[in-house]
Motif scaffolding. Structure first.
Motif, mmCIF file in Angstrom:
data_model
loop_
_atom_site.group_PDB
_atom_site.id
_atom_site.type_symbol
_atom_site.label_atom_id
_atom_site.label_comp_id
_atom_site.label_asym_id
_atom_site.label_seq_id
_atom_site.Cartn_x
_atom_site.Cartn_y
_atom_site.Cartn_z
ATOM 1 N N HIS A 54 -9.375 -22.645 16.253
ATOM 2 C CA HIS A 54 -10.059 -22.574 17.534
ATOM 3 C C HIS A 54 -9.333 -23.256 18.701
ATOM 4 C CE1 HIS A 54 -13.328 -21.862 14.601
ATOM 5 N NE2 HIS A 54 -13.836 -21.102 15.544
ATOM 6 N N SER A 55 -8.265 -24.012 18.432
ATOM 7 C CA SER A 55 -7.628 -24.768 19.501
ATOM 8 C C SER A 55 -6.142 -24.426 19.606
ATOM 9 C CB SER A 55 -7.800 -26.279 19.283
ATOM 10 O OG SER A 55 -7.088 -27.011 20.258
ATOM 11 N N ILE A 56 -5.781 -23.711 20.662
ATOM 12 C CA ILE A 56 -4.371 -23.410 20.907
ATOM 13 C C ILE A 56 -3.604 -24.706 21.169
ATOM 14 C CG2 ILE A 56 -2.755 -22.312 22.512
ATOM 15 C CD1 ILE A 56 -4.821 -20.088 22.888
ATOM 16 N N ALA A 57 -4.224 -25.635 21.895
ATOM 17 C CA ALA A 57 -3.558 -26.898 22.211
ATOM 18 C C ALA A 57 -3.230 -27.685 20.946
ATOM 19 C CB ALA A 57 -4.443 -27.733 23.141
ATOM 20 N N PHE A 58 -4.144 -27.677 19.985
ATOM 21 C CA PHE A 58 -3.907 -28.392 18.734
ATOM 22 C C PHE A 58 -2.760 -27.744 17.959
ATOM 23 C CE2 PHE A 58 -4.894 -29.410 14.242
ATOM 24 C CZ PHE A 58 -4.895 -30.793 14.321
ATOM 25 N N ASN A 59 -2.714 -26.428 17.928
ATOM 26 C CA ASN A 59 -1.619 -25.721 17.271
ATOM 27 C C ASN A 59 -0.275 -26.051 17.924
ATOM 28 O OD1 ASN A 59 -2.418 -23.435 15.122
ATOM 29 N ND2 ASN A 59 -4.107 -23.711 16.553
ATOM 30 N N ARG A 60 -0.258 -26.096 19.236
ATOM 31 C CA ARG A 60 0.981 -26.406 19.954
ATOM 32 C C ARG A 60 1.428 -27.829 19.619
ATOM 33 N NH1 ARG A 60 -0.660 -25.141 24.664
ATOM 34 N NH2 ARG A 60 0.150 -23.018 24.644
ATOM 35 N N PHE A 61 0.480 -28.759 19.555
ATOM 36 C CA PHE A 61 0.828 -30.129 19.191
ATOM 37 C C PHE A 61 1.439 -30.185 17.796
ATOM 38 C CE2 PHE A 61 -0.297 -33.803 16.646
ATOM 39 C CZ PHE A 61 0.309 -34.827 17.363
ATOM 40 N N LEU A 62 0.822 -29.492 16.837
ATOM 41 C CA LEU A 62 1.338 -29.519 15.467
ATOM 42 C C LEU A 62 2.745 -28.949 15.377
ATOM 43 C CD1 LEU A 62 -1.583 -28.580 13.050
ATOM 44 C CD2 LEU A 62 -0.512 -30.798 13.388
ATOM 45 N N LEU A 63 3.026 -27.886 16.132
ATOM 46 C CA LEU A 63 4.376 -27.323 16.132
ATOM 47 C C LEU A 63 5.392 -28.363 16.600
ATOM 48 C CD1 LEU A 63 3.868 -23.715 17.546
ATOM 49 C CD2 LEU A 63 4.694 -24.332 15.270
ATOM 50 N N HIS A 64 5.060 -29.059 17.677
ATOM 51 C CA HIS A 64 5.958 -30.100 18.180
ATOM 52 C C HIS A 64 6.096 -31.235 17.155
ATOM 53 C CE1 HIS A 64 6.901 -28.680 22.179
ATOM 54 N NE2 HIS A 64 5.633 -28.393 22.408
ATOM 55 N N GLN A 65 4.993 -31.634 16.561
ATOM 56 C CA GLN A 65 5.045 -32.756 15.612
ATOM 57 C C GLN A 65 5.866 -32.389 14.379
ATOM 58 O OE1 GLN A 65 2.309 -35.838 15.211
ATOM 59 N NE2 GLN A 65 1.774 -35.389 13.091
ATOM 60 N N LEU A 66 5.669 -31.186 13.847
ATOM 61 C CA LEU A 66 6.446 -30.761 12.687
ATOM 62 C C LEU A 66 7.932 -30.706 13.019
ATOM 63 C CD1 LEU A 66 4.065 -27.992 11.325
ATOM 64 C CD2 LEU A 66 4.734 -30.067 10.094
ATOM 65 N N ASN A 67 8.263 -30.260 14.226
ATOM 66 C CA ASN A 67 9.661 -30.211 14.636
ATOM 67 C C ASN A 67 10.249 -31.614 14.752
ATOM 68 O OD1 ASN A 67 12.023 -28.738 15.596
ATOM 69 N ND2 ASN A 67 11.565 -29.614 17.590
ATOM 70 N N GLU A 68 9.485 -32.539 15.315
ATOM 71 C CA GLU A 68 9.947 -33.912 15.445
ATOM 72 C C GLU A 68 10.109 -34.568 14.071
ATOM 73 O OE1 GLU A 68 10.908 -35.557 18.091
ATOM 74 O OE2 GLU A 68 10.451 -33.946 19.508
ATOM 75 N N ARG A 69 9.184 -34.284 13.159
ATOM 76 C CA ARG A 69 9.275 -34.886 11.823
ATOM 77 C C ARG A 69 10.473 -34.333 11.060
ATOM 78 N NH1 ARG A 69 5.346 -37.812 10.108
ATOM 79 N NH2 ARG A 69 3.610 -36.650 11.009
ATOM 80 N N LEU A 70 10.737 -33.045 11.209
ATOM 81 C CA LEU A 70 11.915 -32.463 10.566
ATOM 82 C C LEU A 70 13.182 -33.131 11.088
ATOM 83 C CD1 LEU A 70 13.309 -30.352 8.791
ATOM 84 C CD2 LEU A 70 13.145 -28.750 10.719
ATOM 85 N N GLY A 71 13.252 -33.317 12.412
ATOM 86 C CA GLY A 71 14.413 -33.977 12.983
ATOM 87 C C GLY A 71 14.572 -35.397 12.480
ATOM 88 N N LEU A 72 13.437 -36.105 12.320
ATOM 89 C CA LEU A 72 13.479 -37.466 11.802
ATOM 90 C C LEU A 72 14.028 -37.503 10.388
ATOM 91 C CD1 LEU A 72 12.761 -40.498 11.815
ATOM 92 C CD2 LEU A 72 10.452 -39.846 11.091
ATOM 93 N N PHE A 73 13.536 -36.608 9.527
ATOM 94 C CA PHE A 73 13.968 -36.624 8.131
ATOM 95 C C PHE A 73 15.442 -36.257 8.000
ATOM 96 C CE2 PHE A 73 9.380 -35.799 6.522
ATOM 97 C CZ PHE A 73 9.099 -37.155 6.675
#
Length: 232
Positions: A122-141
């Motif tokens: 139901h939340s496009i904003a939440f989906n957008r946040f998760l995409l950014h967070q997953l990308n940042e976590r991948l970069g961290l690892f």
């Protein structure tokens, strides 16, 4: 939820994704998320556990780690107040693939899978946040693999400290970080003594100051670029 609803609202307001939600979606989160106290040394979750929640640090300090076949503890990441984790396992519906341990007394928020899935639906904003967070976590690892295999201990400590100031993964971090030298050793995969030596060097380079019970970052970009920045 916690008995003090106003306090809960204030804490959620500090997380990056909470401010992106529509009011009715945030209300659902407040109604369905529960908080638990985890004492220092306690497990928030263990490798192999079923994944039923998305989790966030309300206050305290956690480390995400696993035990290698030869018995060595490998630390993947740390989470400070405002950081949320576990979305990858929820999305893949697989058992937990790591341990999460409290390095100090910590309060953890648990969002049920049903609430997490509701926000996805139901939340496009939440989906957008998760995409950014997953990308940042991948970069961290990816960076952590480089740190462990290619960098000397001084540079590893510098880069690992810098990684704690990622606005998506640890949005609540200030330049004054309450962290012990033992904790720095945990996240950098070095001994407490070696972490102390690295901190002394970084202090001489005017990248940080070592305070009682923590450190103050003076030059975050310098930490990220160390040793190149220090030699410039």
């Amino acid at each position: 939820m916690t008995n003090n609803r106003n306090d809960s609202r204030q804490r959620f307001a500090k997380t990056m994704w909470a401010g992106m939600l529509a009011p009715e979606h945030m209300q659902k989160v407040e109604d369905e998320v529960v908080e638990r106290f985890i004492p220092a040394g306690g497990y928030v979750c263990r490798k192999g556990d079923p994944v039923d929640h998305w989790m966030g640090v309300m206050e305290g300090f956690l480390k995400m780690s696993s035990i290698s076949p030869d018995g060595k503890t490998v630390t993947f990441s740390c989470m400070l107040a405002g950081g949320w984790f576990g979305e990858g396992s929820l999305l893949k519906t697989e058992p937990r693939r790591y341990d999460v341990v409290a390095l100090r007394d910590t309060r953890v928020a648990y969002m049920p899978r049903s609430t997490f899935n509701f926000l996805l639906d139901h939340s496009i904003a939440f989906n957008r946040f998760l995409l950014h967070q997953l990308n940042e976590r991948l970069g961290l690892f990816i960076s952590l693999v480089e740190y462990d295999r290619m960098l000397d201990p001084d540079t590893r400590v510098a880069r690992c400290l810098a990684s704690m100031f990622n606005p998506y993964l640890n949005p609540g971090s200030s330049m004054q970080l309450q962290i012990s030298q033992e904790e720095i050793g945990y996240i950098s995969s070095v001994s407490r003594q070696r972490a102390n030596q690295a901190l002394q060097l970084l202090e001489k380079k005017k990248l940080l100051t070592v305070d009682y019970g923590g450190i103050t970052i003076l030059n975050l970009d310098g930490l990220r670029r160390f040793p190149d920045e220090a030699d410039a």
